[in-house]
Design an enzyme around this catalytic site. Structure first.
Site, PDB file in Angstrom:
ATOM      1  N   LYS A 114       0.820  -1.215   0.000  1.00 50.44           N
ATOM      2  CA  LYS A 114       0.000   0.000   0.000  1.00 50.44           C
ATOM      3  C   LYS A 114       0.852   1.262   0.000  1.00 50.44           C
ATOM      4  O   LYS A 114       0.519   2.241  -0.652  1.00 50.44           O
ATOM      5  CB  LYS A 114      -0.974   0.009   1.177  1.00 50.44           C
ATOM      6  CG  LYS A 114      -2.077  -1.026   1.030  1.00 50.44           C
ATOM      7  CD  LYS A 114      -3.192  -0.803   2.023  1.00 50.44           C
ATOM      8  CE  LYS A 114      -4.276  -1.864   1.832  1.00 50.44           C
ATOM      9  NZ  LYS A 114      -5.247  -1.883   2.913  1.00 50.44           N
ATOM     10  N   LYS A 197      -9.283 -12.131  -8.534  1.00 50.85           N
ATOM     11  CA  LYS A 197     -10.396 -12.238  -7.577  1.00 50.85           C
ATOM     12  C   LYS A 197     -11.307 -11.017  -7.615  1.00 50.85           C
ATOM     13  O   LYS A 197     -10.877  -9.912  -7.928  1.00 50.85           O
ATOM     14  CB  LYS A 197      -9.876 -12.538  -6.170  1.00 50.85           C
ATOM     15  CG  LYS A 197      -9.224 -11.403  -5.447  1.00 50.85           C
ATOM     16  CD  LYS A 197      -9.004 -11.793  -3.979  1.00 50.85           C
ATOM     17  CE  LYS A 197      -8.815 -10.547  -3.151  1.00 50.85           C
ATOM     18  NZ  LYS A 197      -8.763 -10.771  -1.722  1.00 50.85           N
ATOM     19  N   LYS A 200     -12.972  -5.126  -4.273  1.00 56.53           N
ATOM     20  CA  LYS A 200     -13.555  -3.797  -4.136  1.00 56.53           C
ATOM     21  C   LYS A 200     -12.750  -2.757  -4.898  1.00 56.53           C
ATOM     22  O   LYS A 200     -13.249  -1.703  -5.240  1.00 56.53           O
ATOM     23  CB  LYS A 200     -13.565  -3.396  -2.655  1.00 56.53           C
ATOM     24  CG  LYS A 200     -14.460  -4.264  -1.815  1.00 56.53           C
ATOM     25  CD  LYS A 200     -14.619  -3.669  -0.432  1.00 56.53           C
ATOM     26  CE  LYS A 200     -13.975  -4.510   0.617  1.00 56.53           C
ATOM     27  NZ  LYS A 200     -14.327  -4.172   1.984  1.00 56.53           N
TER      28      LYS A 200
HETATM   29  P1  AMP Z   1     -11.352  -7.034   1.664  1.00 57.10           P
HETATM   30  O1  AMP Z   1     -12.418  -6.625   0.741  1.00 57.10           O
HETATM   31  O2  AMP Z   1     -10.108  -7.404   0.928  1.00 57.10           O
HETATM   32  O3  AMP Z   1     -11.143  -6.124   2.835  1.00 57.10           O
HETATM   33  O4  AMP Z   1     -11.829  -8.410   2.259  1.00 57.10           O
HETATM   34  C1  AMP Z   1     -12.749  -8.588   3.301  1.00 57.10           C
HETATM   35  C2  AMP Z   1     -12.918 -10.082   3.502  1.00 57.10           C
HETATM   36  O5  AMP Z   1     -13.532 -10.690   2.332  1.00 57.10           O
HETATM   37  C3  AMP Z   1     -11.588 -10.821   3.689  1.00 57.10           C
HETATM   38  O6  AMP Z   1     -11.724 -11.799   4.691  1.00 57.10           O
HETATM   39  C4  AMP Z   1     -11.299 -11.445   2.348  1.00 57.10           C
HETATM   40  O7  AMP Z   1     -10.553 -12.618   2.449  1.00 57.10           O
HETATM   41  C5  AMP Z   1     -12.705 -11.720   1.793  1.00 57.10           C
HETATM   42  N1  AMP Z   1     -12.695 -11.599   0.312  1.00 57.10           N
HETATM   43  C6  AMP Z   1     -12.481 -10.466  -0.386  1.00 57.10           C
HETATM   44  N2  AMP Z   1     -12.556 -10.706  -1.723  1.00 57.10           N
HETATM   45  C7  AMP Z   1     -12.834 -12.023  -1.873  1.00 57.10           C
HETATM   46  C8  AMP Z   1     -13.044 -12.886  -3.000  1.00 57.10           C
HETATM   47  N3  AMP Z   1     -13.028 -12.433  -4.247  1.00 57.10           N
HETATM   48  N4  AMP Z   1     -13.299 -14.188  -2.781  1.00 57.10           N
HETATM   49  C9  AMP Z   1     -13.359 -14.652  -1.517  1.00 57.10           C
HETATM   50  N5  AMP Z   1     -13.175 -13.901  -0.416  1.00 57.10           N
HETATM   51  C10 AMP Z   1     -12.914 -12.601  -0.573  1.00 57.10           C
END
Ligand code: AMP
Ligand code: TRP
Length: 332
Positions: A114, A197, A200
């Site tokens: 980051k 993947k 966001k």
């Molecule tokens: P983040 O959006 O990266 O802050 O992720 C929040 C939670 O969602 C974390 O525990 C990630 O591991 C899970 N997560 C985010 N994107 C994915 C995805 N495409 N597939 C599965 N889990 C996800």
């Protein structure tokens, strides 16, 4: 028998969670609350590491809590709260910062990634100390397990190192938490770029199914998802990443197994399959979105739920903090 304790947190950095957040994380939270003593926290203080407009931060924080409840996190079964409602998180974070080495903190890959992206002058100190606040989030509740995605493994390792260091210097104070890494089977990919993947921070939201999007918008995204070569509906991540991703999504939400779904679409084309996936997703999310919107319409009641959660969280957190202060030699 006492139930094992779990703790996890999620950042309120967006208006909506996406399907990957649900299937990869929140769904496990919902399952774990059934037979664990679960603490779930919207980590609004962590979200300050990205500069946000105050009205937007508030909106996203409440929207995150509402979506968690709508997705099945049940404030009657677990303790759901906002990080900023429990000041002990900041108080223990300072102790963790005084325990962590500068080099140790500099090695955190999330910080390196980051900060590299934004450059030293635009990187805030909070991004550097982020993992020590996360360690505090965790250790205050003495959890056995911390359910997180693979990307958080290093932060949990650091938390364990800090807990061990504190315990050996000052006496047993913290339970040693274990990462409960969410199954990679639930990894959901982008609909337009199915080899990466669902995220966001994707460049385009066209491939991201958001919980709070309208059913029409989500149906459209699925129907116009990237098409693989060939025409059979078969699970093959290498040759058919798009179809495989849609099969995973369908199966996770409908409960049908992937072979069952493949069988159902034998001899039919991608078009029919995509329409069916759209239907499954839309019907699954429709009541969830409606429930979240209903919760958001009555902010007072939503805040009451969160304050009640914080009251329960504070009891546990303050006990740990008091023990920590005492063991450190801070006078009572
Ligand atoms: P983040 O959006 O990266 O802050 O992720 C929040 C939670 O969602 C974390 O525990 C990630 O591991 C899970 N997560 C985010 N994107 C994915 C995805 N495409 N597939 C599965 N889990 C996800
Ligand atoms: N850093 C985590 C993430 O980005 C969020 C988080 C903050 C967290 N505090 C936590 C996760 C405590 C688990 C436990 O996903």
């Amino acid at each position: 028998m006492t139930r094992k304790r779990v703790l996890s947190g999620i950042q309120p950095t967006h208006d909506s969670f996406h399907l990957g957040n649900y299937l990869g994380a929140v769904k496990q939270w919902v399952e774990l609350q059934q037979d664990h003593d679960a603490f779930y926290c919207v980590v609004d203080l962590h979200a300050l590491t990205i500069e946000t407009d105050p009205a937007l931060l508030r909106k996203r924080t409440l929207a995150s809590a509402a979506q968690l409840i709508a997705l099945g996190v049940d404030p009657q079964k677990c303790t759901l709260f906002l990080q900023s409602h429990v000041p002990a998180h900041n108080q223990l974070a300072w102790i963790m910062e005084c325990l962590a080495g500068f080099g140790e903190a500099s090695r955190m890959t999330q910080f390196k990634d980051k900060s590299q992206k934004s450059g030293t002058d635009r990187t805030v100190v909070g991004l550097f100390t982020y993992p020590m606040l996360q360690a505090a989030d965790i250790l205050l509740y003495q959890p056995d397990l911390v359910p997180v995605g693979e990307d958080q493994r290093q932060h949990i390792e650091l938390t364990r190192d800090l807990a061990g260091r504190f315990n050996s210097r000052y006496g047993q104070t913290f339970q040693m938490p274990e990462a409960y890494i969410l199954k990679s089977g639930a990894k959901i990919n982008d609909l337009q770029d199915p080899t990466s993947k669902m995220s966001k921070s994707a460049e385009s939201m066209q491939g991201v199914i958001e919980i709070m999007d309208s059913p029409e918008a989500n149906a459209k995204k699925i129907k116009s998802s990237m098409t693989d070569t060939g025409r059979e509906v078969q699970f093959n991540e290498k040759q058919k990443p798009g179809i495989s991703n849609l099969l995973t999504i369908h199966s996770s939400l409908s409960g049908s197994s992937i072979p069952e779904i493949e069988k159902e679409f034998e001899g039919k084309g991608y078009g029919d399959f995509k329409s069916a996936v759209a239907e499954v997703v839309v019907e699954y999310l429709r009541p969830i979105r409606a429930r979240a919107l209903e919760l958001l319409e009555d902010e007072k009641s939503l805040l009451k739920i969160l304050h009640e959660g914080a009251d329960k969280a504070r009891v546990v957190a303050e006990k740990t903090l008091a023990d920590t202060y005492k063991n450190l030699g801070l006078a009572e």
